[in-house]
Design a protein around this motif. Structure first.
Motif, PDB file in Angstrom:
ATOM      1  N   ASN A  62       0.825  -1.208   0.000  1.00 26.65           N
ATOM      2  CA  ASN A  62       0.000   0.000   0.000  1.00 26.65           C
ATOM      3  C   ASN A  62       0.861   1.262   0.000  1.00 26.65           C
ATOM      4  O   ASN A  62       0.602   2.205  -0.751  1.00 26.65           O
ATOM      5  CB  ASN A  62      -0.939   0.014   1.207  1.00 26.65           C
ATOM      6  N   THR A  63       1.887   1.270   0.834  1.00 24.42           N
ATOM      7  CA  THR A  63       2.768   2.444   0.876  1.00 24.42           C
ATOM      8  C   THR A  63       3.478   2.631  -0.452  1.00 24.42           C
ATOM      9  O   THR A  63       3.585   3.754  -0.961  1.00 24.42           O
ATOM     10  CB  THR A  63       3.803   2.303   2.012  1.00 24.42           C
ATOM     11  N   ILE A  64       3.953   1.545  -1.031  1.00 23.55           N
ATOM     12  CA  ILE A  64       4.619   1.603  -2.334  1.00 23.55           C
ATOM     13  C   ILE A  64       3.691   2.217  -3.377  1.00 23.55           C
ATOM     14  O   ILE A  64       4.107   3.040  -4.205  1.00 23.55           O
ATOM     15  CB  ILE A  64       5.077   0.197  -2.776  1.00 23.55           C
ATOM     16  N   LEU A  65       2.426   1.838  -3.352  1.00 20.58           N
ATOM     17  CA  LEU A  65       1.478   2.376  -4.338  1.00 20.58           C
ATOM     18  C   LEU A  65       1.248   3.870  -4.137  1.00 20.58           C
ATOM     19  O   LEU A  65       1.198   4.631  -5.107  1.00 20.58           O
ATOM     20  CB  LEU A  65       0.148   1.620  -4.268  1.00 20.58           C
ATOM     21  N   PHE A  66       1.110   4.301  -2.899  1.00 17.64           N
ATOM     22  CA  PHE A  66       0.955   5.743  -2.657  1.00 17.64           C
ATOM     23  C   PHE A  66       2.200   6.491  -3.148  1.00 17.64           C
ATOM     24  O   PHE A  66       2.104   7.567  -3.753  1.00 17.64           O
ATOM     25  CB  PHE A  66       0.712   6.031  -1.178  1.00 17.64           C
ATOM     26  N   THR A  67       3.364   5.919  -2.897  1.00 15.48           N
ATOM     27  CA  THR A  67       4.607   6.529  -3.365  1.00 15.48           C
ATOM     28  C   THR A  67       4.611   6.617  -4.883  1.00 15.48           C
ATOM     29  O   THR A  67       4.991   7.646  -5.461  1.00 15.48           O
ATOM     30  CB  THR A  67       5.822   5.708  -2.883  1.00 15.48           C
ATOM     31  N   LEU A  68       4.193   5.553  -5.534  1.00 13.62           N
ATOM     32  CA  LEU A  68       4.142   5.528  -6.994  1.00 13.62           C
ATOM     33  C   LEU A  68       3.291   6.677  -7.534  1.00 13.62           C
ATOM     34  O   LEU A  68       3.725   7.445  -8.395  1.00 13.62           O
ATOM     35  CB  LEU A  68       3.575   4.187  -7.464  1.00 13.62           C
ATOM     36  N   PHE A  69       2.085   6.806  -7.022  1.00 13.02           N
ATOM     37  CA  PHE A  69       1.153   7.787  -7.574  1.00 13.02           C
ATOM     38  C   PHE A  69       1.547   9.231  -7.281  1.00 13.02           C
ATOM     39  O   PHE A  69       1.218  10.131  -8.060  1.00 13.02           O
ATOM     40  CB  PHE A  69      -0.261   7.516  -7.063  1.00 13.02           C
ATOM     41  N   TYR A  70       2.258   9.462  -6.183  1.00 12.63           N
ATOM     42  CA  TYR A  70       2.559  10.848  -5.806  1.00 12.63           C
ATOM     43  C   TYR A  70       4.014  11.264  -6.002  1.00 12.63           C
ATOM     44  O   TYR A  70       4.334  12.442  -5.850  1.00 12.63           O
ATOM     45  CB  TYR A  70       2.143  11.086  -4.348  1.00 12.63           C
ATOM     46  N   HIS A  71       4.914  10.342  -6.396  1.00  9.76           N
ATOM     47  CA  HIS A  71       6.343  10.691  -6.362  1.00  9.76           C
ATOM     48  C   HIS A  71       6.733  11.773  -7.367  1.00  9.76           C
ATOM     49  O   HIS A  71       7.686  12.516  -7.135  1.00  9.76           O
ATOM     50  CB  HIS A  71       7.218   9.447  -6.535  1.00  9.76           C
ATOM     51  N   ASP A  72       6.017  11.885  -8.478  1.00 11.10           N
ATOM     52  CA  ASP A  72       6.300  12.940  -9.463  1.00 11.10           C
ATOM     53  C   ASP A  72       5.091  13.840  -9.691  1.00 11.10           C
ATOM     54  O   ASP A  72       4.988  14.492 -10.733  1.00 11.10           O
ATOM     55  CB  ASP A  72       6.699  12.316 -10.811  1.00 11.10           C
ATOM     56  N   VAL A  73       4.187  13.879  -8.726  1.00  9.93           N
ATOM     57  CA  VAL A  73       2.941  14.619  -8.941  1.00  9.93           C
ATOM     58  C   VAL A  73       3.218  16.113  -9.171  1.00  9.93           C
ATOM     59  O   VAL A  73       2.570  16.769  -9.983  1.00  9.93           O
ATOM     60  CB  VAL A  73       1.953  14.384  -7.769  1.00  9.93           C
ATOM     61  N   ILE A  74       4.214  16.633  -8.484  1.00  9.70           N
ATOM     62  CA  ILE A  74       4.662  18.014  -8.720  1.00  9.70           C
ATOM     63  C   ILE A  74       5.950  17.938  -9.524  1.00  9.70           C
ATOM     64  O   ILE A  74       6.924  17.301  -9.100  1.00  9.70           O
ATOM     65  CB  ILE A  74       4.927  18.760  -7.392  1.00  9.70           C
ATOM     66  N   ASP A  76       8.254  20.586 -11.956  1.00  9.35           N
ATOM     67  CA  ASP A  76       8.543  21.856 -12.619  1.00  9.35           C
ATOM     68  C   ASP A  76      10.045  21.897 -12.862  1.00  9.35           C
ATOM     69  O   ASP A  76      10.830  21.923 -11.906  1.00  9.35           O
ATOM     70  CB  ASP A  76       8.101  23.018 -11.729  1.00  9.35           C
ATOM     71  N   VAL A  77      10.447  21.889 -14.129  1.00 13.03           N
ATOM     72  CA  VAL A  77      11.881  21.818 -14.444  1.00 13.03           C
ATOM     73  C   VAL A  77      12.646  23.054 -13.963  1.00 13.03           C
ATOM     74  O   VAL A  77      13.876  23.028 -13.892  1.00 13.03           O
ATOM     75  CB  VAL A  77      12.115  21.640 -15.965  1.00 13.03           C
ATOM     76  N   LEU A  78      11.930  24.107 -13.633  1.00 13.23           N
ATOM     77  CA  LEU A  78      12.587  25.322 -13.168  1.00 13.23           C
ATOM     78  C   LEU A  78      12.788  25.349 -11.651  1.00 13.23           C
ATOM     79  O   LEU A  78      13.398  26.269 -11.122  1.00 13.23           O
ATOM     80  CB  LEU A  78      11.755  26.553 -13.587  1.00 13.23           C
ATOM     81  N   LYS A  79      12.256  24.337 -10.960  1.00 14.99           N
ATOM     82  CA  LYS A  79      12.330  24.309  -9.500  1.00 14.99           C
ATOM     83  C   LYS A  79      13.152  23.108  -9.023  1.00 14.99           C
ATOM     84  O   LYS A  79      13.095  22.037  -9.621  1.00 14.99           O
ATOM     85  CB  LYS A  79      10.916  24.220  -8.907  1.00 14.99           C
ATOM     86  N   PRO A  80      13.894  23.276  -7.913  1.00 22.31           N
ATOM     87  CA  PRO A  80      14.726  22.183  -7.401  1.00 22.31           C
ATOM     88  C   PRO A  80      14.057  21.344  -6.311  1.00 22.31           C
ATOM     89  O   PRO A  80      14.658  20.429  -5.770  1.00 22.31           O
ATOM     90  CB  PRO A  80      15.927  22.941  -6.815  1.00 22.31           C
ATOM     91  N   ASP A  81      12.806  21.679  -5.970  1.00 23.28           N
ATOM     92  CA  ASP A  81      12.166  21.031  -4.818  1.00 23.28           C
ATOM     93  C   ASP A  81      10.933  20.218  -5.200  1.00 23.28           C
ATOM     94  O   ASP A  81       9.970  20.125  -4.424  1.00 23.28           O
ATOM     95  CB  ASP A  81      11.788  22.085  -3.770  1.00 23.28           C
ATOM     96  N   ASN A  82      10.956  19.615  -6.379  1.00 25.18           N
ATOM     97  CA  ASN A  82       9.790  18.849  -6.820  1.00 25.18           C
ATOM     98  C   ASN A  82       9.477  17.674  -5.898  1.00 25.18           C
ATOM     99  O   ASN A  82       8.309  17.396  -5.606  1.00 25.18           O
ATOM    100  CB  ASN A  82      10.012  18.338  -8.252  1.00 25.18           C
ATOM    101  N   GLU A  83      10.518  16.959  -5.462  1.00 25.84           N
ATOM    102  CA  GLU A  83      10.295  15.815  -4.584  1.00 25.84           C
ATOM    103  C   GLU A  83       9.700  16.252  -3.250  1.00 25.84           C
ATOM    104  O   GLU A  83       8.784  15.609  -2.723  1.00 25.84           O
ATOM    105  CB  GLU A  83      11.607  15.054  -4.358  1.00 25.84           C
TER     106      GLU A  83
END
Length: 204
Positions: A62-74, A76-83
């Motif tokens: 379950n945790t892996i799946l939540f990580t999957l869906f949200y890991h790149d949700v934000i 922006d190539v101009l920002k360094p804090d996407n993660e």
């Protein structure tokens, strides 16, 4: 399969179907955003397929799946804090679902681990970051498409700026003792991944 997997996951924590649909729509909107070529729903599908193959090896699906869906949700190539922003949104949505804080913190840590892809003391995290890098070990044709999509995401930068930056990223990976931290992914993709990275580097 992606939508159904997300709906099934969230439905384990709430019976409010409008909320389930709302959260999926948000995921879909983010990953379908303008300027995304690699960090898309297709990336999530590929990642899900990689993880399904090793599901028996994972302790907390379950945790892996939540990580999957949200890991790149934000993204922006101009920002360094996407993660960091992605982890923040994941935590917010998971709290909304009243998910135990232990799961939330584990998910956020896994998302942040995709920033550096270094060895983790948590084996689930290593499996996730390895799966996230699995594109590097595909055959050259598939890797070339990946590299092309990454370049399109950074279209705001001319070659004079992009190429040196991309070279640094490739060199960061090539300087690692090993790209893949788990025996499964190392055996499956390491050799081809190193070859692909060196080839792209030589072309820049």
């Amino acid at each position: 399969m992606l939508k159904e997997t997300f709906q099934e996951l969230v439905s384990r924590y709430t019976e409010d179907q409008p909320t389930v649909q709302e959260l999926w729509s948000e995921i879909e909107t983010y990953y379908s955003g303008e300027g995304r070529y690699y960090h898309t729903l297709h990336h999530l599908e590929n990642l899900l397929n990689q993880l399904i193959e090793i599901k028996p090896l994972l302790k907390d699906w379950n945790t892996i799946l939540f990580t999957l869906f949200y890991h790149d949700v934000i993204y922006d190539v101009l920002k360094p804090d996407n993660e960091e922003k992605s982890a923040e949104l994941a935590g917010k949505r998971m709290k909304q679902l009243q998910i135990p804080d232990e799961i939330i913190q584990r998910c956020k840590a896994q998302i942040l681990a995709t920033k550096s892809h270094v060895q983790s003391g948590d084996e689930d995290t290593n499996y996730f970051t390895d799966a996230d890098l699995s594109v590097l070990g595909q055959d050259w044709e598939a890797y070339a498409v990946y590299a092309e999509h990454v370049r399109k995401e950074y279209a705001v930068y001319p070659d004079a700026l992009y190429n040196p930056g991309r070279k640094k990223v490739l060199e960061h990976f090539l300087a690692m003792n090993r790209l893949f931290k788990t025996a499964y992914f190392y055996g499956k993709y390491e050799k081809q991944a190193v070859e692909n990275l060196r080839t792209e580097h030589s072309m820049l």
